[in-house]
Write an enzyme that holds these catalytic residues in place. Structure first.
Site, mmCIF file in Angstrom:
data_model
loop_
_atom_site.group_PDB
_atom_site.id
_atom_site.type_symbol
_atom_site.label_atom_id
_atom_site.label_comp_id
_atom_site.label_asym_id
_atom_site.label_seq_id
_atom_site.Cartn_x
_atom_site.Cartn_y
_atom_site.Cartn_z
ATOM 1 N N THR A 101 41.248 30.356 36.125
ATOM 2 C CA THR A 101 41.055 29.970 37.432
ATOM 3 C C THR A 101 40.108 28.747 37.598
ATOM 4 O OG1 THR A 101 41.604 32.198 38.351
ATOM 5 C CG2 THR A 101 40.642 30.636 39.816
ATOM 6 N N HIS A 136 45.592 29.330 31.627
ATOM 7 C CA HIS A 136 46.591 30.256 32.293
ATOM 8 C C HIS A 136 47.311 29.552 33.373
ATOM 9 C CE1 HIS A 136 43.788 33.429 31.211
ATOM 10 N NE2 HIS A 136 44.449 33.279 30.223
ATOM 11 N N MET A 186 38.721 34.471 35.696
ATOM 12 C CA MET A 186 38.531 35.993 36.168
ATOM 13 C C MET A 186 38.980 36.712 34.861
ATOM 14 S SD MET A 186 37.339 38.311 38.028
ATOM 15 C CE MET A 186 37.244 37.438 39.606
#
Length: 348
Positions: free
Chosen positions: A169, A194, A287
């Site tokens: 993130t 990601h 995260m």
């Protein structure tokens, strides 16, 4: 009892608004405050309702999501999660200050809707803890980073070095900060961000247009070489391997590792095993703990490891986990990581 995350849904589709408001309300940690049909209605409702997180469709009539973010965030820095079809505009919206994005599902498939809602709820939870940055705050890049790159000595050690970077993130923009101005002689860089399938190729193409190094989505068997950045393809793990005199990447599908595919741990662990001390590991905003153990393994093998600083992270999760277990050699802001990296490489 934990406080619920208050969410405002912004989408011009009547049907999709209905799906989001109904399904999000089923999550115990989320309270849907209401919805807005376009950016103008959202601009009125956000100061009034004070949501913790906004979900936003990028493609909207009258005022698109990108322009909306540019106008909204300087006045109301609320975390925004984009809900979008596969579009390059997602990256413009992330550059404008959105925290993260989720790919719109095929609403005709029940299983797809369920997995989409779980992913969206997870990203809303993460976004509720994220630091919101705007174009104005991003523009404060230090003169040190812009002007003080040290040239790399042409040495076998520098040329044999593998640079591995992992982010989640907030990572799309943070990664750009790191690699944008690195010169074409920089050792090969492997990146795990990601990101879902379809977006990684567009992200690589976007970086290739603005970076001095060549950037592309990795293909199984690609040779790692100076001046090349390889982005792990969405839904595929990427690891480093040795083939004859060359380092190559292997891209493959297997179970998720540390909750992700591609996984930073998969990349970092392979670099620790194959490149050993001839490597640099960089762990950035996100995260969770994906990459923390892999970075520790790299450091144990003698690699130089860098963690993004708390102050410059959108979410100080992965770098914090890595730091807490002793995996980080040095911390630096995303803007100053390139300087730290170049200084290290010049000393090899």
């Amino acid at each position: 009892m934990n406080k619920k995350i208050k969410v405002l849904v912004v989408d011009d589709s009547l049907f999709f608004r209905g799906v989001l408001t109904k399904k999000l309300a089923e999550f115990s940690n989320i309270e849907v405050l209401g919805y807005a049909r376009d950016a103008f209605e959202a601009k009125e409702k956000i100061p009034e309702l004070k949501p913790d997180v906004v979900t936003l469709d990028v493609e909207m009539p009258k005022l698109n999501g990108i322009e909306f973010l540019k106008q909204l965030l300087p006045e109301h820095p609320v975390p925004v999660v984009l809900v979008s079809s596969v579009s390059i505009n997602v990256f413009d919206a992330l550059a404008a200050g959105a925290v993260d994005f989720v790919r719109k599902p095929d609403l005709s498939k029940v299983d797809t809707i369920s997995s989409f809602m779980n992913e969206l709820a997870s990203k809303i939870t993460i976004a509720s803890r994220a630091k919101v940055t705007t174009n104005k705050s991003k523009s404060a890049v230090s003169t040190l980073t812009r002007n003080s790159f040290m040239p790399i000595k042409t040495s076998p050690l520098a040329n044999a070095t593998i640079i591995a970077l992992g982010a989640s993130t907030g990572g799309t923009e943070a990664t750009i900060s790191v690699i944008k101005d690195l010169p074409p002689d920089t050792p090969g860089i492997l990146v795990v961000q990601h990101m879902p399938p379809g977006f990684t190729k567009m992200y690589a193409e976007r970086l290739n247009r603005i970076c001095k190094m060549e950037v592309r989505e990795a293909v199984d068997g690609d040779i790692v070489k100076n001046g090349l950045v390889l982005i792990a393809p969405g839904d595929y793990h990427m690891r480093l391997a040795k083939m004859g005199p060359n380092f190559v990447v292997k891209c493959f599908q297997a179970d998720k590792v540390s909750g992700h595919r591609p996984s930073v741990d998969v990349l970092f662990n392979s670099v620790a095993e194959v490149a050993k001390k001839n490597a640099v590991g960089i762990i950035m905003t996100g995260m969770g703990r994906d990459g923390a153990q892999g970075l520790l393994n790299m450091r144990k093998q003698g690699a130089y490891t860098i963690g993004q600083s708390r102050e410059s992270c959108v979410v100080y999760g992965m770098p914090m986990e890595a730091k807490n277990i002793g995996a980080v050699t040095i911390e630096a802001s995303s803007e100053n990581i390139p300087h730290v990296l170049r200084k290290h490489l010049s000393m090899l």
